[in-house]
Design an enzyme around this catalytic site. Structure first.
Site, PDB file in Angstrom:
ATOM      1  N   HIS A  17      -1.639  11.074  -6.600  1.00  0.00           N
ATOM      2  CA  HIS A  17      -2.808  10.861  -5.728  1.00  0.00           C
ATOM      3  C   HIS A  17      -3.920  11.865  -6.067  1.00  0.00           C
ATOM      4  O   HIS A  17      -5.098  11.503  -6.112  1.00  0.00           O
ATOM      5  CB  HIS A  17      -2.409  11.048  -4.252  1.00  0.00           C
ATOM      6  CG  HIS A  17      -1.420  10.037  -3.738  1.00  0.00           C
ATOM      7  ND1 HIS A  17      -0.293  10.386  -3.048  1.00  0.00           N
ATOM      8  CD2 HIS A  17      -1.391   8.687  -3.829  1.00  0.00           C
ATOM      9  CE1 HIS A  17       0.378   9.301  -2.705  1.00  0.00           C
ATOM     10  NE2 HIS A  17      -0.262   8.253  -3.178  1.00  0.00           N
ATOM     11  N   LYS A  41       4.284   1.657  13.571  1.00  0.00           N
ATOM     12  CA  LYS A  41       5.182   1.856  12.428  1.00  0.00           C
ATOM     13  C   LYS A  41       5.255   3.343  12.103  1.00  0.00           C
ATOM     14  O   LYS A  41       4.241   3.960  11.783  1.00  0.00           O
ATOM     15  CB  LYS A  41       4.637   1.086  11.211  1.00  0.00           C
ATOM     16  CG  LYS A  41       5.728   0.296  10.476  1.00  0.00           C
ATOM     17  CD  LYS A  41       5.151  -0.621   9.434  1.00  0.00           C
ATOM     18  CE  LYS A  41       4.789   0.081   8.147  1.00  0.00           C
ATOM     19  NZ  LYS A  41       4.150  -0.794   7.172  1.00  0.00           N
ATOM     20  N   ARG A  90      -0.440   2.189 -11.130  1.00  0.00           N
ATOM     21  CA  ARG A  90       0.588   2.721 -12.039  1.00  0.00           C
ATOM     22  C   ARG A  90       1.139   1.638 -12.943  1.00  0.00           C
ATOM     23  O   ARG A  90       1.351   1.834 -14.120  1.00  0.00           O
ATOM     24  CB  ARG A  90       1.746   3.331 -11.224  1.00  0.00           C
ATOM     25  CG  ARG A  90       1.409   4.648 -10.588  1.00  0.00           C
ATOM     26  CD  ARG A  90       2.307   4.938  -9.427  1.00  0.00           C
ATOM     27  NE  ARG A  90       2.084   3.982  -8.361  1.00  0.00           N
ATOM     28  CZ  ARG A  90       2.670   4.011  -7.186  1.00  0.00           C
ATOM     29  NH1 ARG A  90       3.553   4.934  -6.923  1.00  0.00           N
ATOM     30  NH2 ARG A  90       2.393   3.108  -6.255  1.00  0.00           N
ATOM     31  N   SER A 128       5.333   8.363  -3.576  1.00  0.00           N
ATOM     32  CA  SER A 128       5.734   9.028  -2.330  1.00  0.00           C
ATOM     33  C   SER A 128       7.172   8.655  -1.985  1.00  0.00           C
ATOM     34  O   SER A 128       7.900   9.461  -1.405  1.00  0.00           O
ATOM     35  CB  SER A 128       4.798   8.616  -1.189  1.00  0.00           C
ATOM     36  OG  SER A 128       3.488   8.996  -1.480  1.00  0.00           O
TER      37      SER A 128
HETATM   38  P1  ADP Z   1      -0.167   2.579   0.175  1.00  0.00           P
HETATM   39  O1  ADP Z   1       0.988   2.466   1.130  1.00  0.00           O
HETATM   40  O2  ADP Z   1      -1.489   2.263   0.808  1.00  0.00           O
HETATM   41  O3  ADP Z   1       0.021   1.898  -1.149  1.00  0.00           O
HETATM   42  P2  ADP Z   1       0.287   5.116  -1.166  1.00  0.00           P
HETATM   43  O4  ADP Z   1       0.169   6.467  -0.550  1.00  0.00           O
HETATM   44  O5  ADP Z   1       1.634   4.710  -1.655  1.00  0.00           O
HETATM   45  O6  ADP Z   1      -0.284   4.144  -0.078  1.00  0.00           O
HETATM   46  O7  ADP Z   1      -0.722   4.999  -2.370  1.00  0.00           O
HETATM   47  C1  ADP Z   1      -2.113   5.153  -2.194  1.00  0.00           C
HETATM   48  C2  ADP Z   1      -2.820   4.726  -3.483  1.00  0.00           C
HETATM   49  O8  ADP Z   1      -2.462   5.626  -4.534  1.00  0.00           O
HETATM   50  C3  ADP Z   1      -2.391   3.346  -3.974  1.00  0.00           C
HETATM   51  O9  ADP Z   1      -3.513   2.726  -4.565  1.00  0.00           O
HETATM   52  C4  ADP Z   1      -1.331   3.624  -5.024  1.00  0.00           C
HETATM   53  O10 ADP Z   1      -1.243   2.601  -5.977  1.00  0.00           O
HETATM   54  C5  ADP Z   1      -1.891   4.906  -5.619  1.00  0.00           C
HETATM   55  N1  ADP Z   1      -0.873   5.750  -6.220  1.00  0.00           N
HETATM   56  C6  ADP Z   1       0.305   6.152  -5.691  1.00  0.00           C
HETATM   57  N2  ADP Z   1       0.969   6.950  -6.556  1.00  0.00           N
HETATM   58  C7  ADP Z   1       0.188   7.043  -7.665  1.00  0.00           C
HETATM   59  C8  ADP Z   1       0.324   7.708  -8.917  1.00  0.00           C
HETATM   60  N3  ADP Z   1       1.403   8.403  -9.242  1.00  0.00           N
HETATM   61  N4  ADP Z   1      -0.679   7.600  -9.806  1.00  0.00           N
HETATM   62  C9  ADP Z   1      -1.771   6.843  -9.514  1.00  0.00           C
HETATM   63  N5  ADP Z   1      -1.966   6.193  -8.361  1.00  0.00           N
HETATM   64  C10 ADP Z   1      -1.006   6.288  -7.433  1.00  0.00           C
END
Ligand code: ADP
Length: 159
Positions: A17, A41, A90, A128
């Site tokens: 992120h 949730k 990703r 995450s």
């Molecule tokens: P959500 O539940 O909204 O997908 P996340 O916290 O999982 O929330 O992810 C937020 C954003 O960051 C999403 O667009 C996701 O694809 C992106 N993201 C998550 N991990 C990575 C990573 N390692 N590299 C690039 N983008 C990421």
């Protein structure tokens, strides 16, 4: 001023992120990192703790605002004066999911553009979900998290 919203669950905020945020700051004057949550949730960390973690991770970074929101992302964009939504990609699976959400958002508000930023290759495997699994099983997740985030401190704040 060009402002973008970077929405996500960020449960918790990872190095992946942070990498997307650094890229977004090259394109925009200001980026609002917004923890989206649904009050019915639960998550691993409460939204307030997720916000605290992101504030710590982005300490000293200019042009970053961190907050949380509920409801539609396009509505929150309007509230923040943002006309772009940043999402990270990703894998092709991410792209498939994200493009559907982007199209729905575009239908709801054609003035808001979605921008996809590809993951840096060194971060593309970080999620995450993996971090939570490592933490739940008592492992060391430091290598997936921003350096100055003391995750043990936030783990103690969970109920
Ligand atoms: P959500 O539940 O909204 O997908 P996340 O916290 O999982 O929330 O992810 C937020 C954003 O960051 C999403 O667009 C996701 O694809 C992106 N993201 C998550 N991990 C990575 C990573 N390692 N590299 C690039 N983008 C990421």
């Amino acid at each position: 001023m060009k402002t973008a919203l970077f929405p996500g669950s960020f449960d918790p905020f990872t190095l992946g992120h942070l990498d997307v945020l650094h890229s977004a700051l090259k394109l925009f004057d200001k980026v609002v990192v917004a923890v989206g949550y649904n009050s019915t949730k639960g998550g691993f960390f409460d939204p307030e703790i997720r916000v605290e973690i992101i504030k710590k991770a982005t300490e000293g970074m200019k042009n970053v605002e961190v907050c949380s929101y509920t409801g539609l992302t396009v509505d929150f964009c309007k509230e923040k004066g943002a006309n772009c939504i940043i999402r990270g990609l990703r894998t092709t699976t991410d792209f498939e999911l994200e493009s559907v959400i982007a199209q729905a958002n575009r239908e709801m508000n054609p003035d808001i553009l979605c921008i996809f930023i590809p993951a840096g290759h060194e971060y593309s495997f970080i999620s995450s979900t993996v971090v939570r699994d490592v933490l739940i099983n008592g492992g060391d997740a430091k290598c997936f998290l921003p350096k100055n985030v003391d995750i043990e401190h936030y783990l103690k704040m969970r109920d």
